[in-house]
Design an enzyme around this catalytic site. Structure first.
Site, short mmCIF file in Angstrom:
data_model
loop_
_atom_site.label_atom_id
_atom_site.label_comp_id
_atom_site.label_asym_id
_atom_site.label_seq_id
_atom_site.Cartn_x
_atom_site.Cartn_y
_atom_site.Cartn_z
N HIS A 1 -3.83 -0.18 -7.33
CA HIS A 1 -3.97 -1.44 -8.07
C HIS A 1 -3.58 -2.63 -7.17
O HIS A 1 -4.29 -3.65 -7.12
CB HIS A 1 -3.07 -1.39 -9.31
CG HIS A 1 -3.21 -2.59 -10.19
ND1 HIS A 1 -4.34 -2.85 -10.93
CD2 HIS A 1 -2.36 -3.62 -10.44
CE1 HIS A 1 -4.18 -3.98 -11.61
NE2 HIS A 1 -2.99 -4.46 -11.32
N ARG B 1 -5.08 -7.14 -3.55
CA ARG B 1 -4.60 -7.81 -2.34
C ARG B 1 -5.45 -7.54 -1.10
O ARG B 1 -5.32 -8.26 -0.11
CB ARG B 1 -3.15 -7.43 -2.08
CG ARG B 1 -2.20 -7.78 -3.21
CD ARG B 1 -2.26 -9.24 -3.61
NE ARG B 1 -1.29 -9.56 -4.68
CZ ARG B 1 -1.18 -10.75 -5.24
NH1 ARG B 1 -1.96 -11.75 -4.88
NH2 ARG B 1 -0.30 -10.96 -6.20
N GLN C 1 4.57 -13.48 -3.44
CA GLN C 1 3.36 -12.97 -4.11
C GLN C 1 3.47 -11.49 -4.39
O GLN C 1 3.11 -10.99 -5.45
CB GLN C 1 2.13 -13.17 -3.20
CG GLN C 1 1.57 -14.55 -3.16
CD GLN C 1 0.17 -14.57 -2.57
OE1 GLN C 1 -0.20 -13.69 -1.80
NE2 GLN C 1 -0.60 -15.57 -2.93
N TRP C 2 3.94 -10.78 -3.36
CA TRP C 2 3.98 -9.31 -3.39
C TRP C 2 4.84 -8.80 -4.54
O TRP C 2 4.49 -7.85 -5.23
CB TRP C 2 4.55 -8.85 -2.05
CG TRP C 2 4.42 -7.43 -1.69
CD1 TRP C 2 4.73 -6.34 -2.44
CD2 TRP C 2 3.97 -6.93 -0.42
NE1 TRP C 2 4.51 -5.19 -1.73
CE2 TRP C 2 4.06 -5.52 -0.49
CE3 TRP C 2 3.55 -7.52 0.78
CZ2 TRP C 2 3.71 -4.70 0.59
CZ3 TRP C 2 3.21 -6.69 1.84
CH2 TRP C 2 3.27 -5.31 1.75
N ILE C 3 5.98 -9.46 -4.75
CA ILE C 3 6.97 -8.98 -5.72
C ILE C 3 6.45 -9.09 -7.15
O ILE C 3 7.02 -8.47 -8.07
CB ILE C 3 8.29 -9.77 -5.56
CG1 ILE C 3 9.48 -9.02 -6.17
CG2 ILE C 3 8.20 -11.15 -6.19
CD1 ILE C 3 9.96 -7.89 -5.35
N ARG C 4 5.37 -9.84 -7.33
CA ARG C 4 4.82 -9.93 -8.69
C ARG C 4 4.30 -8.58 -9.20
O ARG C 4 4.11 -8.40 -10.38
CB ARG C 4 3.71 -11.00 -8.75
CG ARG C 4 4.20 -12.41 -8.45
CD ARG C 4 5.35 -12.79 -9.39
NE ARG C 4 5.09 -12.35 -10.75
CZ ARG C 4 4.30 -12.96 -11.60
NH1 ARG C 4 3.71 -14.09 -11.24
NH2 ARG C 4 4.12 -12.49 -12.80
N ARG D 1 22.38 -13.28 0.81
CA ARG D 1 23.73 -13.59 0.29
C ARG D 1 24.75 -12.90 1.18
O ARG D 1 25.85 -13.38 1.37
CB ARG D 1 23.94 -13.01 -1.12
CG ARG D 1 23.27 -13.75 -2.24
CD ARG D 1 23.74 -13.18 -3.59
NE ARG D 1 25.05 -13.69 -3.99
CZ ARG D 1 25.77 -13.23 -5.02
NH1 ARG D 1 25.28 -12.21 -5.75
NH2 ARG D 1 26.93 -13.72 -5.33
N ARG E 1 5.14 -5.41 -10.41
CA ARG E 1 6.46 -5.02 -10.91
C ARG E 1 6.73 -3.53 -10.89
O ARG E 1 7.87 -3.11 -10.96
CB ARG E 1 6.61 -5.54 -12.35
CG ARG E 1 6.76 -7.03 -12.43
CD ARG E 1 6.41 -7.53 -13.82
NE ARG E 1 4.99 -7.37 -14.09
CZ ARG E 1 4.39 -7.76 -15.20
NH1 ARG E 1 5.09 -8.32 -16.15
NH2 ARG E 1 3.09 -7.60 -15.37
N ARG F 1 21.30 -20.38 2.87
CA ARG F 1 19.93 -19.86 2.96
C ARG F 1 18.90 -20.79 2.32
O ARG F 1 17.72 -20.72 2.65
CB ARG F 1 19.86 -18.50 2.28
CG ARG F 1 20.23 -18.55 0.80
CD ARG F 1 19.93 -17.23 0.11
NE ARG F 1 20.63 -17.15 -1.17
CZ ARG F 1 20.41 -16.21 -2.06
NH1 ARG F 1 19.52 -15.26 -1.83
NH2 ARG F 1 21.08 -16.18 -3.19
#
Lengths: 315, 315, 315, 315
Positions: free
Chosen positions: C226, C231, C109-112, C124, C114, C204
């Site tokens: 914002h 949030r 959610q958070w990464i939306r 990885r 930008r 993973r």
């Protein structure tokens, strides 16, 4: 006359060649495509390309909400819901590309909106055209007395006449000297073979900021609404507001449902602070609230009253 | 089977309704529009909308360069010039909207590209479908011994069989327990009336990261090229690279001139450091340069040699 | 226990070494620097670096307004003015860098958002730690009956117990199988020399989405506001809201004047549509307005009443 | 003289007040903080704030790579690796805020870099200062004959003298008329009580584009490197390149390891197309490659030779 006959002929030619597409089509924009809406004395806005329509907004929202939302709301209701709750990503799915001709001092304000793609005419590479913005007499506004950023009444009489004369003369002289420094004319004929001619990237600095430039400007509908909210606002400078208003007409024809929601929730809505909400509740409970007992500064109280009662009808 | 019969019927219906438009049309994309290219075992990529073509890139560049550049170069040459000199803004004038179905661990890499618009299926709002990525045996790669981020040979025999079994069983069990916690099935029938059912926004955390999600993803051509340069690269993880490769095919059909320039200057070009350039010049002057006298670390020398001589032909 | 003893020792060491600087310093953040605020069962937020303070906002605004504004307003008044009129650029002059440990479904959610810089722990490259989010019993909410995206009451009794058991067991089993597929332990000892071990980038995918990841997340104050507005809102999912609330406390200590303005004009303000404003004016004029004569849908009327009268005191 | 005595006094005062901080400190920038580096005839660049140092880049990278990478490489080697492989996010963890005074035609180029935060002096709000850029005689370049965007030799003799005279006179006259239209002087004294005075937001359009403006400009190190790569390049216009070069000196003092990697891999590196690589391999194999058999256009071949052999030493 914002367009040359050559440009108008290109527009007519482009409009004479319909193509088939499987993409969504917005009939209201097809009717406008390529055609220029005049703005200010030599400027224009025209739609050069677009992607998506009201249905594309709905479609993107339904991807997010999945099967759950299907048929639960009609398109207009869903778009209103998205606008009301600041769900911005479905509006980002529509994109528009405009060709704009505008004075440089307007371009400097406009470019501050960073979430857009821009290709501007390059005065490093090419010679600028000889076109300047000179305000119409009714827009020759005095500095506002109360607001450092605002405009007062229009200038009149001799003062107005002199301002117009100075603007015209200075722009013209600077342009003539620009040409003289370049030592060339538009058609490339060298004026004085004994001269090298100053580099275009330097000569341009001699031009006044009311000279017209032009650019392609592409943005998505969410960011366009943000631009319009700030620039179609009565507090925006007149010279950018007329561009914003021309774009408002374009958006209304493009995505009528989204436009209606934007008018309802953004352009003609209002917002209140915590203190403002407390005052509102007291007023609704019958209390007489004044600036003195409101908890607001005089300036904020003035804004609060203006939002609540723009026509001065309340007691 | 990435698409349901219902989805395929919608695609067929959309493709059966051509519209007239005055916009630029890319025939190569019209032929593809809405149709899904399968990727991995259950994923796909499909073009849902687009804006612009090769001519739109040229047109935007010509606005920048003004009358000066007209006719000076043909379109292909101009696009090559723009790509070679990193003039990115004309490529930003083209836009594409993709519908992608992809495993969540791939989506997590993909979303790191911030200059795009996204609408993802919401697992807060709707129930996830029961579809997981299980690698084909030939992609069941061992951890690379020399490179912490890389893959080695494929696993074999009993080890491979066990890995596949674990991936399948864990994904299936987690999904069954997800359904059990939700206390509902896909068609909304409640399993156990004595239970309330856990909120969807919580139950989703029980799902493994190879479950498929889907989104609409919209970006401009410049940023798409940046994405493809990183993700169609041999060092990218296989599971995102196959999506990037499917998009490469789409871009080739969309803007063939820009694609050719991208291949020439980005995908198959190479870059060298200051030290690398010094070595190159010594080699061209006939000197024998080795890692020891190159000024590079062993790793950097290896990369230098690989760029210069991928097939090991030079002495 | 979100921090390992090793991490706590690093924090203590970092806090033991004050440096001299000529930059602006925010005392409230210096007191917090590097220290972790626990969030959820294993997560945390901590400030790793920052730039600017309330005075930096004022200073940037005064550059814009030039000599004209000097001394005209005190700092708090100017910051309130900027917030009220959506002048966002001065708030962009402050920057903060956070180190956050959070479950993957929250990270998604958070990464939306930008407009931030992110460095996330790479699965990885490295092996994930064995830590999962398991909700506290009081946050084990049922699906809301009326709102597809919301939560109802907490689950109870046997249903709650079973949900907790499933979440724990599935996370644990998936993690054990992850380790088994990797064929290594955290300290690098190989479990079974006959096996190659699956590549980390593949293994993973077997992990459930409540496993914890961590990242450095850096953003400016305008974009942080914002983020917090969306949030820290009661409609945000509880598991991200608790992070937002922890960040609210940080911002309050960092830029107290900006925080107060944010609370006044954003967090505790309200906005109304054009129709809502018309209703308000009728109500202030003494008219009795109901949903039926309001021009709003039932849902919109409910939101309007809730904004106006959250405690149900008005008639 | 770019700074007023009042500004210099403010700088001296700011530098006289060191604070304690627990944040990372970059000694090279502390020595520079607030002090102005003169650029062009009246411009400057100065650092007003910053966040992070070389160690912050390393720290962010190690979060991404986790325990695996610890101690595997020293800091300089890791930073070189990140730069070589275009791992941009760790460089985004450093931030710098500059105060720049620059001519408007330079500002118009600069602002095209969108990933930065800007607060510019507002000519809507305040009166512009009377300061113009007039090129030094050696920078009074002629238009290049071969390159529409470039500069040739400096103008000389009478032509140079006339250009300087025109630039000076036009800027001065436009500014005088600006003041006349405003009907006020800098200290606010009204010139002619019978006049209202034109609004500042209009009067500014009469100013030539070599007038100086100023702004706060804040960006992260990754985007700053991108800016420097384009603007410190020999093809950039001289008047922006001198700003870029002044910023290069700042970055060298701020993050010396990152700067060294940037020089090695970006500023002084080179890149080749697929065709260029094929030519290179043929040359290394001893073949004589000419433009005719290279597969390149004459322009591209010229660029290829210049990259390979800037001093013309190869046969």
């Amino acid at each position: 006359m914002p367009l040359t006959p050559e440009q108008q002929a290109q527009i007519d030619a482009a409009r004479a060649r319909p193509n088939q597409t499987l993409r969504a089509v917005a009939p209201g924009l097809e009717a406008r495509l390529y055609q220029a809406t005049p703005v200010l004395d030599h400027g224009f806005v025209r739609v050069v390309d677009y992607m998506g329509d009201d249905a594309a907004i709905v479609q993107a929202a339904r991807v997010s909400y999945g099967a759950g939302t299907r048929k639960a709301r009609d398109d207009a209701g869903l778009i209103r819901y998205l606008m009301r709750h600041w769900h911005s990503t479905p509006f980002e799915m529509c994109e528009i590309k405009l060709h704009v001709k505008l004075p440089i001092f307007v371009a400097r304000q406009w470019i501050r909106h960073r979430t857009a793609n821009v290709n501007e005419y390059s005065a490093r590479y090419s010679v600028m055209d000889r076109e300047f913005y000179i305000p119409a007499p009714e827009h020759l506004a005095a500095q506002a007395a109360t607001n450092r950023q605002g405009r007062g009444e229009a200038l009149e009489g001799e003062e107005a006449a002199e301002v117009l004369r100075l603007l015209r003369e200075d722009a013209a002289r600077c342009y003539e000297d620009y040409e003289r420094m370049l030592n060339q004319t538009i058609d490339g004929r060298v004026l004085d073979p004994a001269r090298k001619g100053l580099a275009r990237e330097l000569a341009r600095m001699n031009l006044t900021q009311n000279i017209y430039t032009q650019w392609y400007w592409k943005t998505d509908l969410h960011n366009l609404f943000h631009f319009l909210r700030l620039r179609a606002d009565p507090h925006a400078q007149h010279e950018i507001r007329v561009y914003a208003e021309a774009i408002c007409d374009i958006v209304r024809d493009w995505v009528p449902l989204a436009w209606a929601a934007f008018e309802e929730y953004r352009l003609h809505g209002a917002q209140f602070s915590r203190t403002g909400m407390a005052c509102l509740r007291r007023m609704l409970a019958g209390e007489r609230v004044t600036q003195e007992n409101s908890g607001m500064s005089p300036g904020e109280w003035r804004e609060f009253r203006a939002a609540l009662d723009p026509e001065g009808r309340l007691p």
